[in-house]
Design a protein around this motif. Sequence first.
Motif, PDB file in Angstrom:
ATOM      1  N   GLU A 522     -51.731  29.695  45.028  1.00  0.00           N
ATOM      2  CA  GLU A 522     -51.858  28.508  45.895  1.00  0.00           C
ATOM      3  C   GLU A 522     -52.511  27.317  45.171  1.00  0.00           C
ATOM      4  OE1 GLU A 522     -50.455  28.758  48.849  1.00  0.00           O
ATOM      5  OE2 GLU A 522     -50.021  30.848  48.352  1.00  0.00           O
ATOM      6  N   GLY A 523     -53.084  27.558  43.974  1.00  0.00           N
ATOM      7  CA  GLY A 523     -53.832  26.501  43.278  1.00  0.00           C
ATOM      8  C   GLY A 523     -52.943  25.387  42.740  1.00  0.00           C
ATOM      9  N   ASP A 524     -53.587  24.351  42.209  1.00  0.00           N
ATOM     10  CA  ASP A 524     -52.871  23.216  41.627  1.00  0.00           C
ATOM     11  C   ASP A 524     -52.412  23.623  40.219  1.00  0.00           C
ATOM     12  OD1 ASP A 524     -52.036  20.952  40.384  1.00  0.00           O
ATOM     13  OD2 ASP A 524     -53.740  19.689  40.967  1.00  0.00           O
ATOM     14  N   HIS A 525     -51.115  23.861  40.090  1.00  0.00           N
ATOM     15  CA  HIS A 525     -50.583  24.394  38.831  1.00  0.00           C
ATOM     16  C   HIS A 525     -50.805  23.455  37.653  1.00  0.00           C
ATOM     17  CE1 HIS A 525     -47.673  27.382  41.005  1.00  0.00           C
ATOM     18  NE2 HIS A 525     -48.928  27.509  41.372  1.00  0.00           N
ATOM     19  N   GLU A 526     -50.688  22.165  37.879  1.00  0.00           N
ATOM     20  CA  GLU A 526     -50.887  21.190  36.795  1.00  0.00           C
ATOM     21  C   GLU A 526     -52.329  21.237  36.296  1.00  0.00           C
ATOM     22  OE1 GLU A 526     -48.679  19.324  35.118  1.00  0.00           O
ATOM     23  OE2 GLU A 526     -47.228  20.502  36.279  1.00  0.00           O
ATOM     24  N   ALA A 527     -53.274  21.316  37.270  1.00  0.00           N
ATOM     25  CA  ALA A 527     -54.700  21.354  36.910  1.00  0.00           C
ATOM     26  C   ALA A 527     -55.020  22.636  36.136  1.00  0.00           C
ATOM     27  CB  ALA A 527     -55.551  21.284  38.178  1.00  0.00           C
ATOM     28  N   ILE A 528     -54.406  23.740  36.598  1.00  0.00           N
ATOM     29  CA  ILE A 528     -54.624  25.036  35.912  1.00  0.00           C
ATOM     30  C   ILE A 528     -54.163  24.926  34.463  1.00  0.00           C
ATOM     31  CG2 ILE A 528     -53.830  27.445  35.798  1.00  0.00           C
ATOM     32  CD1 ILE A 528     -53.785  27.432  38.903  1.00  0.00           C
ATOM     33  N   ARG A 529     -52.937  24.360  34.273  1.00  0.00           N
ATOM     34  CA  ARG A 529     -52.389  24.219  32.917  1.00  0.00           C
ATOM     35  C   ARG A 529     -53.317  23.348  32.051  1.00  0.00           C
ATOM     36  NH1 ARG A 529     -47.839  24.641  29.819  1.00  0.00           N
ATOM     37  NH2 ARG A 529     -46.676  25.732  31.433  1.00  0.00           N
ATOM     38  N   ALA A 530     -53.775  22.216  32.605  1.00  0.00           N
ATOM     39  CA  ALA A 530     -54.627  21.296  31.834  1.00  0.00           C
ATOM     40  C   ALA A 530     -55.923  21.998  31.414  1.00  0.00           C
ATOM     41  CB  ALA A 530     -54.936  20.069  32.680  1.00  0.00           C
ATOM     42  N   ARG A 531     -56.491  22.787  32.360  1.00  0.00           N
ATOM     43  CA  ARG A 531     -57.755  23.484  32.080  1.00  0.00           C
ATOM     44  C   ARG A 531     -57.559  24.501  30.935  1.00  0.00           C
ATOM     45  NH1 ARG A 531     -58.638  26.475  36.834  1.00  0.00           N
ATOM     46  NH2 ARG A 531     -58.059  28.416  35.795  1.00  0.00           N
ATOM     47  N   ILE A 532     -56.463  25.243  31.023  1.00  0.00           N
ATOM     48  CA  ILE A 532     -56.216  26.297  30.022  1.00  0.00           C
ATOM     49  C   ILE A 532     -55.907  25.684  28.657  1.00  0.00           C
ATOM     50  CG2 ILE A 532     -54.524  28.090  29.362  1.00  0.00           C
ATOM     51  CD1 ILE A 532     -54.645  28.963  32.342  1.00  0.00           C
ATOM     52  N   GLU A 533     -55.118  24.591  28.653  1.00  0.00           N
ATOM     53  CA  GLU A 533     -54.774  23.945  27.374  1.00  0.00           C
ATOM     54  C   GLU A 533     -56.019  23.407  26.677  1.00  0.00           C
ATOM     55  OE1 GLU A 533     -51.658  21.128  28.163  1.00  0.00           O
ATOM     56  OE2 GLU A 533     -50.090  22.668  28.101  1.00  0.00           O
ATOM     57  N   GLU A 534     -56.962  22.899  27.477  1.00  0.00           N
ATOM     58  CA  GLU A 534     -58.215  22.370  26.935  1.00  0.00           C
ATOM     59  C   GLU A 534     -59.026  23.499  26.291  1.00  0.00           C
ATOM     60  OE1 GLU A 534     -60.431  19.587  25.551  1.00  0.00           O
ATOM     61  OE2 GLU A 534     -58.675  19.086  26.778  1.00  0.00           O
ATOM     62  N   ALA A 535     -59.134  24.632  27.044  1.00  0.00           N
ATOM     63  CA  ALA A 535     -59.895  25.784  26.543  1.00  0.00           C
ATOM     64  C   ALA A 535     -59.224  26.359  25.295  1.00  0.00           C
ATOM     65  CB  ALA A 535     -59.987  26.855  27.629  1.00  0.00           C
TER      66      ALA A 535
END
Length: 898
Positions: A522-535
């Motif tokens: 249910e989360g914001d997929h774009e935000a999830i991707r951005a967070r993971i790419e940063e990490a």
Amino acid sequence: MLGMGKLAKKVFGTPNDRKIKATRPLVAKINALEPDFEKLTDEEIKSKTVELSERAKGGESLDDLLPEAFANCREAARRALGLRAFDVQLMGGIFLHQGNISEMKTGEGKTLVATFPAYLNALMGKGVHVVTVNDYLARRDAEWMGNVFAALGMTTGVVYPQQPEKEKRAAYACDVTYATNNELGFDYLRDNMKSDLREMAQRDHFFAIVDEVDSILIDEARTPLIISGPAQDRSELYVSVDKLIPDLRDDHFAVDEKTRNVTFTDEGNEYLEEQLLARGLLPEGQSLYDPESTTIVHHVNQGLRAHKLFTKDKDYIVRDNQVVLIDEFTGRMMAGRRLSDGLHQAIEAKEGCAIQPENVTLAQVTFQNYFRLYDKLAGMTGTAATEAEEFAEIYRLGVVEVPTNRPVARIDEDDAVYRTAREKNDAIVETIKEANAKGQPILVGTTSIEKSEFLSEMLNKAKIKHNVLNARQHEQEAQIVADAGKLGAVTIATNMAGRGTDIKLGGNVEFKVLEAIAAEPEGDHEAIRARIEEAHKADEEAVKAAGGLFVLATERHESRRIDNQLRGRSGRQGDPGRSSFFLSLEDDLMRIFGSERLDKVLSTLGMKEGEAIVHPWVNKSLERAQAKVEGRNFDIRKQLLKFDDVMNDQRKVIFSQRREIMDAEDLSEIAQDMRHDVIADLVEQYMPPKTYADQWDTEGLYAACIEKLSLDVPVIKWADEEGVDDEAIRERLEKASDEEMAKKAVSFGAEAMRMVEKQVLLQTIDTKWREHLLTLEHLRSVVGFRGYAQRDPLNEYKNESFQLFEHMLDSLREEVTTTLSRIRPMTEEEQQQLAQELAQQQQQLQQAATPEPVDSLPGAPADGFDENDPSTWGNPGRNEPCPCGSGKKFKHCHGRLA
């Protein structure tokens, strides 16, 4: 001082340099077109495809269309995938279009490279095949690159095992079709067992691009593809023979590891004869050397090979009470693949598994001869240069080394050679500890499951956390490989050839994103991707600081190419990395190929316990040993091919004849020609030329006419007439048989008669061809002994197989004629019944033509499917929807890794 060769290379460049240089003007042209294509709308890109296709079909050469086609494809890929092809990728594509092998290092984007020549050649409308090593890659690449082809207005299909016929025909009808080498070969054989052209799946063999070309055209080329049906069950004999083998002493047999062969000694033969007589397997008074003993000798030899040459967990594993072979080059399970000549049954008896009945060959082809059907062939791999001679000689393929996009920064260390395997293993664990302490990811390459599990135990004792990838973990393959580049990861893998998933430093972003989205749907997929790419960026930098991926090989393979493949997993796209090979004098390659000299050298040097010799000379001598083995393996494959070429010429004749028959509307002329040939043979047999009338066997001819032609004609009376010769009698018989068949055609109805003729012809060809294949197999197994009589086995095989082929064609004519002459006019009901029976037989043949897999394939649910009971789900693909109905992918639901 420079040698002459080196000096010439310095002045003129190597042949490879010149090929690269020649493509630069083409690449410059494509780049110059880029601004124009960037301005096109999505619809205009598709319109450009239609325009290019019309020009190609109108006679404009593909070479002339190349710059525009590549520019259009590059723009479509940029929009569909967000990937803009580098200049070196365009170069790779140009070499593929020219019918070469593009050798490109791991991580250089070979999957994208293939879209350029595939698109250009698909403009001809004849279909392009992209060949992969496994079904997972075929589906993944078709789905992924299908976006590019869709943006270009082209269709993409994928072929996979146990695919519904209608779907398979549609896949082959696409502009670009992705498939495995096995499926392509089997479909070719299945197509040539069908009785209607509309049922055939494959179209032209126009252009094929083979991914991991060395794995497919060299490693797998030793095993022919065989479609077979069950023969008589002899499982009792296998079990009885198997009980004999453990009682053999070492002096009863001799093992030759270099040629992977094992033979009985004279003492062994005497012992065997005693034992076989005592156990009632050899009749009283019969010797092992009698012709009647051929079968039992064959079974005993296969039993010995099963025990002495095939090792559990190296050559095969036992899974669900079945023996599943392991590919020696990739470490993968080969579900559904069986050894021929009763060898698989001998291994089943050895392991106490259920013994499957032996099979009779219905059709077969080698990969060499299948891929040589294509008008144009090309290939991609990271390692082909060492086998360039074989590619050139057998497939007429050149090998071009394409430069990397960024310079390779990997450090390749010299091999470290230890005296014993124990010292080597201790050193490996120590090295892993050191690298692991600073967080450097390590990929450890082993040559067998047994060795990977032994090393895993050692790492467990040393309390080092790690993953193991071998045939047992086949299903989690992509996940384990994707994680191999994470900070501090230790991965043990059997032969890392062509795994198809990049090892990216810091781990694979796409896998991490998919896992995170599955955990928070249910989360914001774009935000999830951005967070993971940063990490991920931080992880990647940490791994680079630790030295990048460390490839640690525990042994040298027989083939330098496999070693280079393993090495190439590190240092992708200019990443840092290192590779090192740890060897001991007890390794198979060292032991078999001259470790005595090295042992003496090491003893002379007075090496201490745990010390290793590290020197470029050692590398050189090992490479020479590997080159010798490669050369010998090439000779074996070449010899196999020479024998198969004989059969291949005959196969082409039979398959093209079948095609003509299926294509023809009216076969009455062919049937008539066959009938007339049979009559000519009969007249020649019973009324030999240049003989007198009183020497003729007219009674024999009369009987033969009734038996073979169902003709009751007064042959004896005709022969008594004044001035009648054999020619006149032949003409009268031809006329009488033609009249008889014409009457039948009227009684049948023209359409029904044509159908019957077609089915009788096809079925007789199929039966005779299967019998002929069996005869050739037997001939092949004995023709080698002709060498003892100073006769060339290959020439003997050619001559005899040609005679057998001629004999087969003669008996084919006779059988077709006899069958058609015996057919009587039928009622409408009987006609319908015959049509049903013929259709049933054809269906049974098709079922026999489907190789039964040992394992259920991805997506194939078991009978009695229940979404609440995982035991009924078969073996779902990791990327397919979970059978429980949750809507998630299987790998994120019930197939989730612990």
